[in-house]
Design a protein around this motif. Structure first.
Motif, PDB file in Angstrom:
ATOM      1  N   ALA A  73       0.769  -1.485  -0.092  1.00  0.00           N
ATOM      2  CA  ALA A  73      -0.110  -0.012  -0.097  1.00  0.00           C
ATOM      3  C   ALA A  73       0.794   1.404  -0.087  1.00  0.00           C
ATOM      4  CB  ALA A  73      -0.944  -0.016   1.301  1.00  0.00           C
ATOM      5  N   GLY A  74       2.109   1.188  -0.009  1.00  0.00           N
ATOM      6  CA  GLY A  74       3.023   2.203   0.285  1.00  0.00           C
ATOM      7  C   GLY A  74       2.980   3.160   1.505  1.00  0.00           C
ATOM      8  N   PHE A  75       3.050   4.307   1.631  1.00  0.00           N
ATOM      9  CA  PHE A  75       2.876   4.830   3.013  1.00  0.00           C
ATOM     10  C   PHE A  75       2.534   6.330   2.676  1.00  0.00           C
ATOM     11  CE2 PHE A  75       7.182   4.658   1.780  1.00  0.00           C
ATOM     12  CZ  PHE A  75       7.699   5.985   1.978  1.00  0.00           C
ATOM     13  N   ARG A  76       1.743   7.101   3.832  1.00  0.00           N
ATOM     14  CA  ARG A  76       1.552   8.655   3.435  1.00  0.00           C
ATOM     15  C   ARG A  76       2.576   9.354   4.500  1.00  0.00           C
ATOM     16  NH1 ARG A  76      -3.799   7.519   3.036  1.00  0.00           N
ATOM     17  NH2 ARG A  76      -4.077   6.567   1.035  1.00  0.00           N
ATOM     18  N   LEU A  77       3.401  10.179   3.817  1.00  0.00           N
ATOM     19  CA  LEU A  77       4.454  10.939   4.591  1.00  0.00           C
ATOM     20  C   LEU A  77       4.044  12.274   4.783  1.00  0.00           C
ATOM     21  CD1 LEU A  77       7.399  11.371   5.640  1.00  0.00           C
ATOM     22  CD2 LEU A  77       8.140  11.372   3.597  1.00  0.00           C
ATOM     23  N   ILE A  78       4.126  12.783   5.775  1.00  0.00           N
ATOM     24  CA  ILE A  78       4.193  14.444   6.132  1.00  0.00           C
ATOM     25  C   ILE A  78       5.457  14.768   6.517  1.00  0.00           C
ATOM     26  CG2 ILE A  78       3.204  16.337   7.118  1.00  0.00           C
ATOM     27  CD1 ILE A  78       0.589  15.147   7.092  1.00  0.00           C
ATOM     28  N   CYS A  79       6.152  15.570   6.135  1.00  0.00           N
ATOM     29  CA  CYS A  79       7.609  16.097   6.469  1.00  0.00           C
ATOM     30  C   CYS A  79       7.673  17.641   6.582  1.00  0.00           C
ATOM     31  CB  CYS A  79       8.676  15.453   5.593  1.00  0.00           C
ATOM     32  SG  CYS A  79       8.973  16.152   3.963  1.00  0.00           S
ATOM     33  N   ALA A  80       8.381  18.028   7.674  1.00  0.00           N
ATOM     34  CA  ALA A  80       8.444  19.470   8.023  1.00  0.00           C
ATOM     35  C   ALA A  80       9.818  19.733   8.740  1.00  0.00           C
ATOM     36  CB  ALA A  80       7.434  20.080   8.814  1.00  0.00           C
ATOM     37  N   HIS A  81      10.037  21.028   9.055  1.00  0.00           N
ATOM     38  CA  HIS A  81      11.494  21.120   9.584  1.00  0.00           C
ATOM     39  C   HIS A  81      11.526  21.698  10.967  1.00  0.00           C
ATOM     40  CE1 HIS A  81      12.559  25.177   8.564  1.00  0.00           C
ATOM     41  NE2 HIS A  81      11.772  24.916   7.539  1.00  0.00           N
ATOM     42  N   CYS A  82      12.195  21.480  12.060  1.00  0.00           N
ATOM     43  CA  CYS A  82      12.326  21.783  13.273  1.00  0.00           C
ATOM     44  C   CYS A  82      13.340  22.995  13.606  1.00  0.00           C
ATOM     45  CB  CYS A  82      12.405  20.951  14.189  1.00  0.00           C
ATOM     46  SG  CYS A  82      14.009  20.003  14.104  1.00  0.00           S
ATOM     47  N   GLY A 279      18.593  15.570   3.708  1.00  0.00           N
ATOM     48  CA  GLY A 279      19.382  15.020   2.645  1.00  0.00           C
ATOM     49  C   GLY A 279      19.861  13.558   3.063  1.00  0.00           C
ATOM     50  N   SER A 280      19.523  13.250   4.412  1.00  0.00           N
ATOM     51  CA  SER A 280      20.137  11.977   4.927  1.00  0.00           C
ATOM     52  C   SER A 280      19.372  10.607   4.673  1.00  0.00           C
ATOM     53  CB  SER A 280      20.037  12.068   6.549  1.00  0.00           C
ATOM     54  OG  SER A 280      20.275  10.832   7.192  1.00  0.00           O
ATOM     55  N   PRO A 281      20.007   9.658   4.453  1.00  0.00           N
ATOM     56  CA  PRO A 281      19.399   8.334   4.212  1.00  0.00           C
ATOM     57  C   PRO A 281      18.663   7.770   5.298  1.00  0.00           C
ATOM     58  CG  PRO A 281      21.505   8.005   4.174  1.00  0.00           C
ATOM     59  CD  PRO A 281      21.573   9.424   4.494  1.00  0.00           C
ATOM     60  N   PHE A 282      18.731   8.507   6.338  1.00  0.00           N
ATOM     61  CA  PHE A 282      18.127   7.842   7.821  1.00  0.00           C
ATOM     62  C   PHE A 282      16.570   7.360   7.607  1.00  0.00           C
ATOM     63  CE2 PHE A 282      16.124   7.954  12.117  1.00  0.00           C
ATOM     64  CZ  PHE A 282      17.127   7.093  12.617  1.00  0.00           C
ATOM     65  N   LEU A 283      15.931   8.306   6.931  1.00  0.00           N
ATOM     66  CA  LEU A 283      14.334   7.900   6.733  1.00  0.00           C
ATOM     67  C   LEU A 283      14.115   6.711   5.798  1.00  0.00           C
ATOM     68  CD1 LEU A 283      11.537   8.051   7.313  1.00  0.00           C
ATOM     69  CD2 LEU A 283      11.546  10.163   5.726  1.00  0.00           C
ATOM     70  N   SER A 284      15.101   6.795   4.688  1.00  0.00           N
ATOM     71  CA  SER A 284      14.869   5.623   3.750  1.00  0.00           C
ATOM     72  C   SER A 284      15.204   4.451   4.579  1.00  0.00           C
ATOM     73  CB  SER A 284      15.511   6.002   2.515  1.00  0.00           C
ATOM     74  OG  SER A 284      16.768   6.172   2.581  1.00  0.00           O
ATOM     75  N   SER A 285      16.379   4.364   5.358  1.00  0.00           N
ATOM     76  CA  SER A 285      16.859   3.026   5.721  1.00  0.00           C
ATOM     77  C   SER A 285      15.740   2.679   6.866  1.00  0.00           C
ATOM     78  CB  SER A 285      18.069   3.119   6.122  1.00  0.00           C
ATOM     79  OG  SER A 285      18.612   4.243   6.895  1.00  0.00           O
ATOM     80  N   LEU A 286      15.196   3.490   7.718  1.00  0.00           N
ATOM     81  CA  LEU A 286      14.118   3.089   8.416  1.00  0.00           C
ATOM     82  C   LEU A 286      12.932   2.353   7.505  1.00  0.00           C
ATOM     83  CD1 LEU A 286      13.319   6.030  11.036  1.00  0.00           C
ATOM     84  CD2 LEU A 286      14.070   3.559  11.633  1.00  0.00           C
ATOM     85  N   LEU A 287      12.578   3.180   6.595  1.00  0.00           N
ATOM     86  CA  LEU A 287      11.491   2.278   5.954  1.00  0.00           C
ATOM     87  C   LEU A 287      11.898   1.024   5.299  1.00  0.00           C
ATOM     88  CD1 LEU A 287      10.450   5.950   4.104  1.00  0.00           C
ATOM     89  CD2 LEU A 287       8.711   4.476   5.726  1.00  0.00           C
ATOM     90  N   GLN A 288      13.207   0.828   4.988  1.00  0.00           N
ATOM     91  CA  GLN A 288      13.486  -0.396   4.529  1.00  0.00           C
ATOM     92  C   GLN A 288      13.577  -1.258   5.571  1.00  0.00           C
ATOM     93  OE1 GLN A 288      17.311  -0.608   2.228  1.00  0.00           O
ATOM     94  NE2 GLN A 288      16.749   1.514   1.258  1.00  0.00           N
ATOM     95  N   ARG A 289      13.895  -0.991   6.909  1.00  0.00           N
ATOM     96  CA  ARG A 289      14.075  -1.836   7.884  1.00  0.00           C
ATOM     97  C   ARG A 289      12.683  -2.205   8.388  1.00  0.00           C
ATOM     98  NH1 ARG A 289      17.927   1.107  12.202  1.00  0.00           N
ATOM     99  NH2 ARG A 289      17.321  -0.765  13.452  1.00  0.00           N
ATOM    100  N   ILE A 290      11.722  -1.280   8.265  1.00  0.00           N
ATOM    101  CA  ILE A 290      10.114  -1.683   8.395  1.00  0.00           C
ATOM    102  C   ILE A 290       9.652  -2.702   7.316  1.00  0.00           C
ATOM    103  CG2 ILE A 290       8.005  -0.756   8.450  1.00  0.00           C
ATOM    104  CD1 ILE A 290       8.946   1.839   9.814  1.00  0.00           C
ATOM    105  N   CYS A 291      10.102  -2.592   6.274  1.00  0.00           N
ATOM    106  CA  CYS A 291       9.658  -3.422   5.056  1.00  0.00           C
ATOM    107  C   CYS A 291      10.139  -4.825   5.317  1.00  0.00           C
ATOM    108  CB  CYS A 291      10.186  -2.921   3.686  1.00  0.00           C
ATOM    109  SG  CYS A 291       8.920  -2.123   2.680  1.00  0.00           S
ATOM    110  N   LEU A 292      11.417  -4.924   5.757  1.00  0.00           N
ATOM    111  CA  LEU A 292      12.174  -6.124   6.022  1.00  0.00           C
ATOM    112  C   LEU A 292      11.322  -6.739   7.404  1.00  0.00           C
ATOM    113  CD1 LEU A 292      15.828  -5.391   5.500  1.00  0.00           C
ATOM    114  CD2 LEU A 292      14.218  -6.514   3.717  1.00  0.00           C
ATOM    115  N   ASN A 293      11.150  -6.017   8.364  1.00  0.00           N
ATOM    116  CA  ASN A 293      10.668  -6.449   9.553  1.00  0.00           C
ATOM    117  C   ASN A 293       9.268  -6.891   9.164  1.00  0.00           C
ATOM    118  OD1 ASN A 293       8.746  -5.735  12.099  1.00  0.00           O
ATOM    119  ND2 ASN A 293      10.968  -5.703  12.758  1.00  0.00           N
TER     120      ASN A 293
END
Ligand code: ZN
Length: 433
Positions: A73-82, A279-293
């Motif tokens: 189903a993919g995912f719905r992302l909202i992003c912003a900056h702090c 610009g960090s790969p942190f979010l994409s690796s988190l999403l990959q980890r969730i997929c594998l999980n």
């Protein structure tokens, strides 16, 4: 408490990036979200689970897991900056002058309108790093000094009669805040460290370093004959952080079909290229980890990215009644007119006709108006998160934000209605089946 009072409190609790992240974390935890440590393997994630993790104490990523796996189903992302423009305290900051007056050496963070920082009570917030027995793992404490502590005094008009014709300001000379006058021998050395030590109740010998910034201590407030305007520092981009967080917490049902993601990045104001930035790969690796999980494969992750949709939420410029010539003649969003979709032919914004149509449809569903922004063709304009994130996470998505005045002033102006509209639009986005 009214919803808008909740937002004003949120602004006051979030004077800088680190505090904004801890405020978001506290709200998420109150809503049942569990803190996950990214340095440990993910636990066995189930539909309906709500959790979050942080990076560098200054970015935060929250999830409500859907019934369908990400690959389906993919995912719905909202992003912003702090983060917001401000001044960072340099090491060895104290500079003593005549009469024992002490000013602090600072460095500009991001692109503030410098003159707006003069003659207003300021204070310090950020994080302080304390000694432990293990040099690799010092202790981090957040610092939020709530009373007025500093001020950057202007030069009297008598020394510069041309001051109202425009003044060139030096970041190194003109913008240094005064913190006090030395009254004892003890204060001769490490005046600032004593302030920090007293505030945290720690020995100054245990303070190893700090990331500390100036902030405007005057609380956020409403103004206008109908109390329609919001006056505060850091509306860019804490208004979108608050709207995204509120939508994620309030979205129904408890187990949605599609996974909901909120990502609050740091360092947008300095280009996003840090481990805690967009610009960090942190979010994409988190999403990959969730997929594998979820028992999926890397292939499932790529499918999830193709199916996902992103709202990159960062404030926009409202039409300013004193400067109409600065705006595009046919696309200048107004205060109170609803969330703004941002377009740029050179693709500084992620929006295109398809993603704009999706967001406009979401607003329609939520029953809120929406507006469109394009730069006056002779004005360069700014950039934001969407396209920087795309280098690690090439999502379909839209760049949008609420219309504000005086972006990057120490005090910006927004509209109460726009904030309420935005929360409704974001909630509808998460809730769409
Ligand atoms: Zn911004």
């Amino acid at each position: 408490m009214t919803a808008i009072q909740g937002f004003l409190d949120f602004l006051d609790e979030s004077p800088v990036n680190f505090l904004a992240v801890s405020t978001v974390a506290r709200h998420l935890e109150e809503a049942g979200f569990e803190r996950v440590d990214a340095s440990a393997p993910l636990y066995n994630i189930q539909p309906g689970d709500v959790f979050y993790c942080t990076k560098n104490d200054s970015s935060i990523y929250a999830f409500r897991m859907g019934r369908e796996p990400l690959g389906e189903a993919g995912f719905r992302l909202i992003c912003a900056h702090c983060d917001s423009p401000t001044f960072r305290i340099k090491p060895n900051a104290e500079m003593k002058g005549d009469g024992g007056v002490v000013k602090l050496n600072t460095e500009v963070y991001g692109g503030p309108i410098l003159s707006t920082w003069f003659d207003r009570p300021l204070s310090l917030a950020g994080r302080v790093i304390l000694r432990t027995d293990d040099p690799l793992h010092p202790l981090t404490r957040l610092l939020h000094i709530r009373q007025p502590l500093l001020q950057i005094p202007n030069l009297a008009i008598h020394f510069n009669r041309q001051v109202n014709d425009g003044v060139k300001l030096s970041k190194q000379k003109d913008m240094l805040p005064v913190v006090g006058i030395i009254t004892s021998e003890l204060e001769e050395e490490n005046l600032l460290l004593h302030v920090i030590g007293d505030e945290l109740g720690v020995d100054i010998d245990d303070i190893m370093d700090f990331d500390l910034y100036l902030y405007d201590v005057t609380p956020a407030c409403l103004f206008g004959v109908h109390q329609e305007f919001i006056s505060s520092g850091r509306l860019d981009d804490l208004s979108m952080v608050h709207a995204g967080m509120t939508a994620l917490i309030d979205a129904q049902p408890d187990i949605p079909e599609v996974t909901q993601v909120l990502a609050i990045f740091d360092n947008e104001e300095t280009g996003s290229l840090t481990k805690q930035g967009a610009g960090s790969p942190f979010l994409s690796s988190l999403l990959q980890r969730i997929c594998l999980n979820q028992g999926g494969t890397l292939e499932d992750y790529y499918c999830a990215v193709e199916k996902a949709f992103m709202i990159s939420a960062d404030n926009a410029h409202a039409w300013h009644p004193n400067y109409s010539e600065k705006y595009d003649p046919t696309n200048h969003p107004v205060m109170g007119g609803g969330p703004v979709i941002k377009f740029n032919a050179a693709q500084k914004y992620a929006s295109d006709a398809v993603s704009a149509a999706v967001f406009a449809g979401v607003c329609e569903k939520a029953g809120v108006p929406c507006q469109r922004f394009v730069n006056h063709s002779d004005v360069a304009g700014g950039s934001t998160l969407g396209n920087i994130l795309a280098s690690s996470l090439p999502l379909r998505g839209v760049d949008m934000g609420n219309p504000i005045w005086a972006m990057h002033s120490a005090r910006e102006t927004g509209h109460v209605k726009d904030h309420e509209y935005c929360i409704r639009a974001f909630t509808a986005f998460y809730e769409l089946a």
